[in-house]
Write a protein that holds these residues in place. Sequence first.
Motif, short mmCIF file in Angstrom:
data_model
loop_
_atom_site.label_atom_id
_atom_site.label_comp_id
_atom_site.label_asym_id
_atom_site.label_seq_id
_atom_site.Cartn_x
_atom_site.Cartn_y
_atom_site.Cartn_z
N ASP A 261 -9.15 -36.06 -41.01
CA ASP A 261 -9.65 -34.58 -40.66
C ASP A 261 -10.13 -34.37 -39.27
OD1 ASP A 261 -9.30 -34.47 -43.36
OD2 ASP A 261 -11.35 -35.35 -43.81
N GLY A 262 -9.48 -33.21 -38.64
CA GLY A 262 -9.85 -32.89 -37.35
C GLY A 262 -10.45 -31.79 -37.05
N LYS A 263 -11.17 -31.49 -36.22
CA LYS A 263 -12.05 -30.48 -35.71
C LYS A 263 -11.75 -30.12 -34.16
CE LYS A 263 -16.20 -27.95 -36.13
NZ LYS A 263 -17.72 -28.04 -36.77
N LEU A 264 -11.83 -28.89 -33.69
CA LEU A 264 -11.93 -28.56 -32.16
C LEU A 264 -12.42 -27.24 -32.27
CD1 LEU A 264 -8.88 -29.21 -29.96
CD2 LEU A 264 -9.95 -26.99 -29.92
N GLU A 265 -13.04 -27.27 -31.20
CA GLU A 265 -13.86 -26.02 -30.58
C GLU A 265 -13.65 -25.84 -29.05
OE1 GLU A 265 -17.78 -26.50 -31.66
OE2 GLU A 265 -17.60 -26.56 -33.63
N GLN A 266 -13.31 -24.40 -28.82
CA GLN A 266 -13.28 -24.13 -27.42
C GLN A 266 -14.00 -22.72 -27.46
OE1 GLN A 266 -9.91 -21.91 -25.45
NE2 GLN A 266 -9.64 -23.91 -24.74
N GLU A 267 -14.89 -22.67 -26.00
CA GLU A 267 -15.70 -21.69 -26.05
C GLU A 267 -15.39 -21.25 -24.50
OE1 GLU A 267 -19.52 -22.96 -26.91
OE2 GLU A 267 -19.38 -22.67 -29.02
N VAL A 268 -15.37 -20.05 -24.07
CA VAL A 268 -15.12 -19.59 -22.69
C VAL A 268 -15.89 -18.37 -22.48
CG1 VAL A 268 -13.43 -18.99 -20.87
CG2 VAL A 268 -12.59 -20.53 -22.62
N ALA A 269 -16.92 -18.30 -21.56
CA ALA A 269 -17.51 -17.20 -21.14
C ALA A 269 -17.07 -17.12 -19.74
CB ALA A 269 -18.96 -17.40 -21.18
N ALA A 270 -16.49 -15.71 -19.35
CA ALA A 270 -16.15 -15.21 -18.14
C ALA A 270 -16.40 -13.99 -17.69
CB ALA A 270 -14.48 -15.19 -18.23
N ALA A 271 -16.71 -13.49 -16.30
CA ALA A 271 -16.95 -12.41 -15.92
C ALA A 271 -16.12 -12.40 -14.54
CB ALA A 271 -18.57 -12.17 -15.64
N SER A 272 -15.31 -11.13 -14.37
CA SER A 272 -14.82 -11.00 -13.01
C SER A 272 -14.96 -9.68 -12.70
CB SER A 272 -13.34 -11.10 -13.26
OG SER A 272 -12.72 -10.54 -14.15
N ILE A 273 -14.69 -9.27 -11.18
CA ILE A 273 -14.69 -8.05 -10.61
C ILE A 273 -13.62 -7.95 -9.43
CG2 ILE A 273 -16.27 -8.91 -8.89
CD1 ILE A 273 -17.89 -6.27 -9.39
N GLU B 46 -17.00 -34.30 -26.15
CA GLU B 46 -16.87 -32.82 -25.63
C GLU B 46 -17.17 -33.17 -24.12
OE1 GLU B 46 -20.27 -30.12 -26.04
OE2 GLU B 46 -21.42 -31.80 -27.03
N TYR B 47 -16.64 -31.95 -23.37
CA TYR B 47 -17.07 -31.83 -21.89
C TYR B 47 -17.26 -30.25 -21.95
CZ TYR B 47 -11.95 -30.73 -21.36
OH TYR B 47 -10.95 -30.08 -21.25
N GLU B 48 -17.86 -29.85 -20.51
CA GLU B 48 -18.05 -28.69 -20.13
C GLU B 48 -17.48 -28.34 -18.83
OE1 GLU B 48 -22.06 -27.60 -20.80
OE2 GLU B 48 -21.97 -28.27 -22.83
N VAL B 49 -17.19 -27.27 -18.30
CA VAL B 49 -16.74 -26.98 -16.96
C VAL B 49 -17.24 -25.67 -16.51
CG1 VAL B 49 -14.51 -26.29 -17.73
CG2 VAL B 49 -14.78 -26.75 -15.41
N ASP B 50 -17.93 -25.58 -15.32
CA ASP B 50 -18.32 -24.25 -14.55
C ASP B 50 -17.51 -24.14 -13.38
OD1 ASP B 50 -20.65 -23.82 -16.04
OD2 ASP B 50 -21.74 -25.37 -15.50
N GLU B 51 -16.98 -22.88 -13.29
CA GLU B 51 -16.18 -22.65 -12.29
C GLU B 51 -16.22 -21.01 -11.84
OE1 GLU B 51 -11.61 -24.16 -13.67
OE2 GLU B 51 -12.39 -22.97 -15.28
N TYR B 52 -15.71 -20.95 -10.42
CA TYR B 52 -15.69 -19.61 -10.02
C TYR B 52 -14.52 -19.64 -9.07
CZ TYR B 52 -17.54 -22.21 -5.52
OH TYR B 52 -17.43 -22.91 -4.48
N PHE B 53 -14.07 -18.43 -8.98
CA PHE B 53 -12.68 -18.10 -8.32
C PHE B 53 -12.75 -17.20 -7.52
CE2 PHE B 53 -12.52 -15.89 -12.21
CZ PHE B 53 -11.88 -14.60 -11.75
N LEU B 54 -11.82 -17.02 -6.31
CA LEU B 54 -11.71 -15.86 -5.32
C LEU B 54 -10.33 -15.86 -4.90
CD1 LEU B 54 -13.05 -14.07 -3.29
CD2 LEU B 54 -13.11 -15.84 -1.71
N GLU B 55 -9.91 -14.38 -5.10
CA GLU B 55 -8.61 -14.09 -4.73
C GLU B 55 -8.54 -12.98 -3.70
OE1 GLU B 55 -4.28 -12.72 -6.56
OE2 GLU B 55 -6.09 -13.04 -7.92
N LEU B 56 -7.75 -13.08 -2.75
CA LEU B 56 -7.76 -11.93 -1.49
C LEU B 56 -6.12 -11.58 -1.42
CD1 LEU B 56 -10.04 -13.42 1.12
CD2 LEU B 56 -10.37 -11.61 -0.48
N ALA C 253 -12.73 -11.79 -8.12
CA ALA C 253 -13.91 -12.90 -7.69
C ALA C 253 -14.47 -12.90 -9.41
CB ALA C 253 -14.98 -12.91 -6.83
N GLY C 254 -14.81 -14.20 -9.58
CA GLY C 254 -15.34 -14.40 -11.17
C GLY C 254 -15.78 -15.68 -11.25
#
Length: 933
Positions: free
Chosen positions: A480-492, A542-552, A509-510
């Motif tokens: 019996d397996g279970k998986l969860e993924q949560e992604v919160a994102a904001a961009s401009i 489980e693990y968590e990751v915090d990210e920020y990105f920039l594109e020009l 950016a976001g």
Amino acid sequence: MNTKSITQNKYQLTKLASIIGLLLSTQSFAAENEERKEGEEARLVITGSKIRSVNSLAPSPVTSISGETLALTGHVNVMDALLDLPSVSGGLTNESGQFNYANTGMNTINLRNLGHERTLILVNGRRLVSSDVGELLSDMNSIPTSLVERIDITTGGGSAIYGSGAIAGVVNFILKSDFDGFEVEARRNQSDHADNVSDLLRVTFGGNFARDKGNAVLNIESSSSEGLASRERGVTGVRFDRDLNVLNPPELSTYAPTWRYDIGNVQTGWENGQLTEWTLEEDGYRHADSRTLSIPIDRLIINATSHYYIRDNIRAFGEFSYAKSETTNPSDLYWIGSRTSRGNPISIDNPFVPIELRNIALANATDEIHYRGRLNEFGTTGFDAERIVTRLVVGFDGTFAENWDWEISLNRGDVTNDQIGKDVNALAFKKATDVILDPDTGEVRCRDEAFVAIGCVATNVFEPFTEEQMRFWTNNTTLDGKLEQEVAAASISNSSLLEMPAGYLAFAAGIEHRREFSEEHPDSTTASGMSGGIQIDSLEGEYEVDEYFLELDVPILSDVFLAKSLGLNMSYRSSDYSHTGRNDSWQVGTRWEINDELTVRTQYSEAFRAPTIADMFNGNTRVGLSLENIDPCHNITATSAAEGVTQQQADACRLIPGIAAAIENGGTFNGEPEDDIERWAYFGASPDLEVETAETTTIGVIYSPDYFENLTIAIDYYDIAIDNIITGVANRYKNQRCLEGLPVFCRAVERDPTTGVIQSMYNYVFNLAGREVSGIDAEVNYKYSLEELGDLKFRFLYSYVDEHRTQDDPQSGWRDELDQLPYFKHRANLSTTYNYENFTANWSVVYQGSIYDEKGRNYYNNHVDANVLHNAQVRYHFGDKDEYQIYLGLDNVFDQDPPFLPEGYLNGGPQSATASSYSRIGRMWYLGTKATF
């Protein structure tokens, strides 16, 4: 759990949302109450970029498949259509997944043959949750084919834009968002042999509401495929022994439904109370009799999408999907034998031993009878699996001021993967077959008193098993397996942030926060190691990751000699993982439009892939360990060692106390003793892993000549080099490195302190391997008008692989895999579509180049010719408003047979067991109808 990072991330998201909200509320947003202009061009996000723009141009090569093109392929599953693309190699499919028990029934994409775990899957530009517990493998069974507007495939280095997992590339499914009406479609597929039948029913309905401020769509898709047994096709393959000699007969096993008894040097059968002659030719077992070429699967997919304009410049949106797949994965009849953990030798004092067999034993001066066979009454092994994938996306997006775009979203995915099968409890079987005559009653009973107390049923291995016997020593197995993924994102983003001499500077950016959680638990019998001799521990992590990105996007030149435009695209992403720390990825690309006809594009990126939960948090799995050829110390003496053993390794062997005792006084150390000691290999967590890293380069040209209207040619060169690949390591290699003094490998080796013989091996994964691939992709699109007779469209896709090589570890040389299965040098697809009024016809040709397999030695069919398949479909629209369609299709029009592949091919399994890069099913027909209102 990293509570601090969660808190910080929520603060960052809240802060960005507040800024956006403040900007929206200012008076500078002059058009907030104006109606949306009819025909106004929308600023869109294209695959490979986060910048919204009206005239967005892809900074990297993108191959797109429209929903209409997808329909012309006639495939029920989007995965089958993608497999026709030259850049897509076989991941997991219904025809290749029989022995992938953990992810049976899944369909996964493998770009560039770099592994499906290095291809990132998106839906509407957002991550699709993995369907494999502990891994990051998305299942195409959850994609609703009829709701796909288009599929974008970009290969090579997408980590800077989308994050970990995009080393090989990105596949982005864009779903329809503004559907108005009702659509129903039904179809049946079956092979030329009237088997491998599948049925499909799709219903889609939706429309606008609230005076066209909103739109909602509901799609339901149900399909069922009965699968195909291996025995239904004549191609059964060839088996080899360990020296690559052809076995004859090729497809038979000595573990057979007719049991064989080995008594000393005598082999005999015993049936119906009498001795029989046992021969492989007459009694051997054919694996194809119980295996499958295509796994049966039932799918139910429900998708709902909606959006609503709260104000003219603020939109709320939501996506919900539910995908349920049920598969049955049959395999061989259960085998059992006394020289394995699944059985035990029978003493001739056992009261069930027939007198005839006892006499043979006495004549051969042995007191044991060994047995091997298949549990006919037990049936096939395998299991049933149910996988449920749900995904919910909610968010807001909008515009403010001039050319400013923003978006906030929450993406939640949940997966349950439950499997149930049946297996033999090894300990119970051992106790049930070890029997004596009860001194009090004279009846046969189990020897072990403790097992007698729990109802042990005496079992006779010389007669067919009874239901009562099997109930005692068999059990249902579950995982019996279970998986969860949560992604919160904001961009401009802003496509015209700053006016420059050559145009406008654009940027995006976001920030994103992602959480991955997995757990998997086996039944108690499997966890204790009593089910088939395999022990599986629970997985949880489980693990968590915090990210920020920039594109020009920086304009450099415009409307000058030899440069209609020249722009520079740059992107950067910083990712802070709770289990591997901070990692950065970046890419830079140029797009140089020399004139209206010729464009040159280049891109360089550095990408990465983080270790998965299974890599770092897996529980121990225990299987039997073979000592053959794993110990460099085997046959060592005080003065000599086996060929290939270095002096450093030999000296280290002689310092091991048990080995030193064995070789003193001229002795030789035997590292492969033939004894009855149980030895184990353990597969477990590897907490010291680092990320995989990759460098990707692409250089390409796009040519659209004015003198040849409606013709576009794109040619791109690519080069991808991956380091620190997470990989398992051969037991002999670990022993060699341990003897050279590397402690990270010594922790994987456990020797008997007295004898020096290896007792256990721990199969951790390491950051050791490397892989390099390079080649050329070409795409040609051409439309030719026949005027009043309609028009023709041609699309040609071609992939030439110049290099595909692997390095197993830093100390080994590079292994050239090109031209060996499944690493084709040449693959191509030519699609021709004819449209005339209400009639459409499509003919496609799928080409796979020849291969030459060189697995250590030559044998009679190393060379396999190129394989060409033809597929066709005709479609007709009718009705007052063309609301009805009927279509007929034929895959593998000329019923092309697959090549004859022996077991032993590089990365190839026995053809009688599983499909490989070539379909074994043959010609397939399908008939469908669609109505739209």
